[in-house]
Design an enzyme around this catalytic site. Structure first.
Site, PDB file in Angstrom:
ATOM      1  CG  HIS A   1     -76.170 -31.823 -34.659  1.00 40.01           C
ATOM      2  ND1 HIS A   1     -75.473 -31.799 -33.490  1.00 40.01           N
ATOM      3  CD2 HIS A   1     -77.005 -33.475 -34.180  1.00 40.01           C
ATOM      4  CE1 HIS A   1     -76.957 -31.957 -32.628  1.00 40.01           C
ATOM      5  NE2 HIS A   1     -78.198 -33.060 -32.710  1.00 40.01           N
ATOM      6  CB  SER A   2     -74.824 -35.941 -32.475  1.00 36.19           C
ATOM      7  OG  SER A   2     -75.530 -37.210 -32.085  1.00 36.19           O
ATOM      8  CE1 TYR A   3     -72.003 -43.493 -33.535  1.00 41.00           C
ATOM      9  CE2 TYR A   3     -72.563 -42.834 -35.777  1.00 41.00           C
ATOM     10  CZ  TYR A   3     -72.184 -43.948 -35.283  1.00 41.00           C
ATOM     11  OH  TYR A   3     -71.001 -45.557 -35.380  1.00 41.00           O
TER      12      TYR A   3
ATOM     13  CG  HIS B   1     -78.021 -34.573 -28.423  1.00 40.10           C
ATOM     14  ND1 HIS B   1     -76.444 -34.283 -28.739  1.00 40.10           N
ATOM     15  CD2 HIS B   1     -78.266 -35.333 -29.541  1.00 40.10           C
ATOM     16  CE1 HIS B   1     -76.082 -34.765 -29.386  1.00 40.10           C
ATOM     17  NE2 HIS B   1     -77.207 -35.648 -29.493  1.00 40.10           N
TER      18      HIS B   1
END
Length: 376
Positions: A292-294, A374
């Site tokens: 997820h994300s980073y 997000h």
């Protein structure tokens, strides 16, 4: 600024309205001093005067909250959801309270990973001494021995830790929304070994010692004249600061310094370390990532550093609103081609689930997650 605080400042300068109206030289000088003082005062700091102590419970029960049978955080007595603004006009205090609760929830999720998901906690680095800072990951019993499938979970950046996707979802919605537990349980039900990474646990904080404070401001290599000017400026600033320090009654927080964890000082380092010491040695014929994300950025960095090994070991990668950028990270053509075939990025979008979403980046397909937030 409250009237009481203003009054204290005026009193500290020996100023009253009658003197100002007379307009004598001394009063003008004091008025100038007051203006100078006010220009240097951090109003947020001043408002700490009436702030309650930054001392909070260290258990959910102490906060008078508990998770109900649906995994929702509710007040023990009222049954109400968590309220951020417990005290009006005290944003800093409310934020500190929220952070204290978040730390308790992090430990609570760790307990669930061990008790409900039957994962083992493994310390990092693997050869760490007793005294050095440590990180850890969680693994299923068969993570290294499962011959078929291995699932690796990587969360994003920020305050989240192993087993979490988003703290705010845990607090404001439920455990299923904000933790990785549903992923872990389903993966184990479907025969996967599981490794849960902890990429944000990069250092521990210790209180700064007097010698560290002095060394940080020591300009021993500077010319004497420059150092004298700096010392004079520092002393003048300290004198002004001390002047109103006794009136504002701030809650002084300890000055801390980070001690970084060896080979785990960043999310990218952490993933590469776990790859080298665990994932690459696992028996699984097929390895899968959910990032997820980073976490997606960290995976791309792993590919850049270990391209051949990743291609040989990893079958597919599910990215969720990944923030990777193949241009900025300088991912080569062969990596981009592999990502097009083996990765998919579910991104924030109001379009129906799996609807194709255009991308400016020449890497993996982007499709709608049918969610616009997000952190969801």
């Amino acid at each position: 600024m409250s009237i009481s605080i203003i009054s204290l400042i005026w009193l500290s300068l020996g100023i009253n309205m009658a003197q100002l109206q007379q307009g004598g030289p001394d009063e003008k000088e004091k008025t100038t001093a007051l203006k100078d003082l006010l220009s240097r005062i951090d109003l947020d700091e001043l408002m700490k005067k009436d702030e309650p102590p930054l001392e909070f419970p260290d258990t959910l029960e102490g906060f008078e909250y508990a998770f109900n049978e649906k995994g929702q955080l509710r007040h023990i007595r009222t049954g109400e959801p968590f309220v951020f603004n417990a005290r009006e006009d005290l944003h800093r205090w409310n934020q500190k309270r929220y952070e204290a609760l978040g730390e308790i929830i992090t430990k609570y999720v760790y307990e669930l990973l061990e008790k409900d998901c039957n994962l083992k906690k493994i310390s990092l680095p693997v050869d760490a001494t007793e005294s050095e800072p440590k990180n850890f990951i969680f693994m299923s019993e068969d993570a290294m021995t499962n011959p078929d499938k291995l699932m690796v979970l990587i969360h994003g950046s920020g305050v989240v830790r192993a087993g979490q996707w988003a703290r705010r979802l845990i607090i404001n919605e439920d455990l299923d929304s904000g933790t990785q537990i549903p992923y872990i349980k389903r993966a184990m039900d479907e025969g996967y070994g599981v490794i849960v990474l902890n990429p944000n646990e990069n250092y521990i904080e210790v209180e700064k010692t007097k010698s560290q404070v002095q060394s940080s401001s020591d300009g021993s290599d500077e010319p004497a004249e420059k150092r004298e000017r700096k010392d004079k400026t520092f002393k003048e600033a300290k004198k002004r600061r001390d002047f109103y320090e006794k009136y504002r009654n701030p809650q002084k927080e300890k000055e801390m310094v980070p001690l970084y964890i060896r080979d785990n000082g960043s999310p990218e380092e952490h993933l590469i370390y776990v790859w080298d010491h665990f994932i690459t040695h696992s028996a699984a014929e097929n390895t899968f990532f959910v990032a997820h994300s980073y976490g997606g950025l960290a995976f791309v960095e792993l590919m850049i550093q270990r391209e051949a090994d990743v291609k040989n070991k990893v079958t597919a990668v599910a990215l969720t609103d990944s923030v990777h950028n193949v241009w900025h990270q300088e991912a080569g053509k062969t990596i981009r081609e592999w990502m097009r075939e083996n990765c998919c990025n579910w991104v924030s979008s109001s379009e129906p689930l799996d609807t194709s979403v255009e991308s400016m980046l020449p890497d993996c397909p982007r499709v709608s997650a049918e969610l616009e937030r997000h952190h969801s």
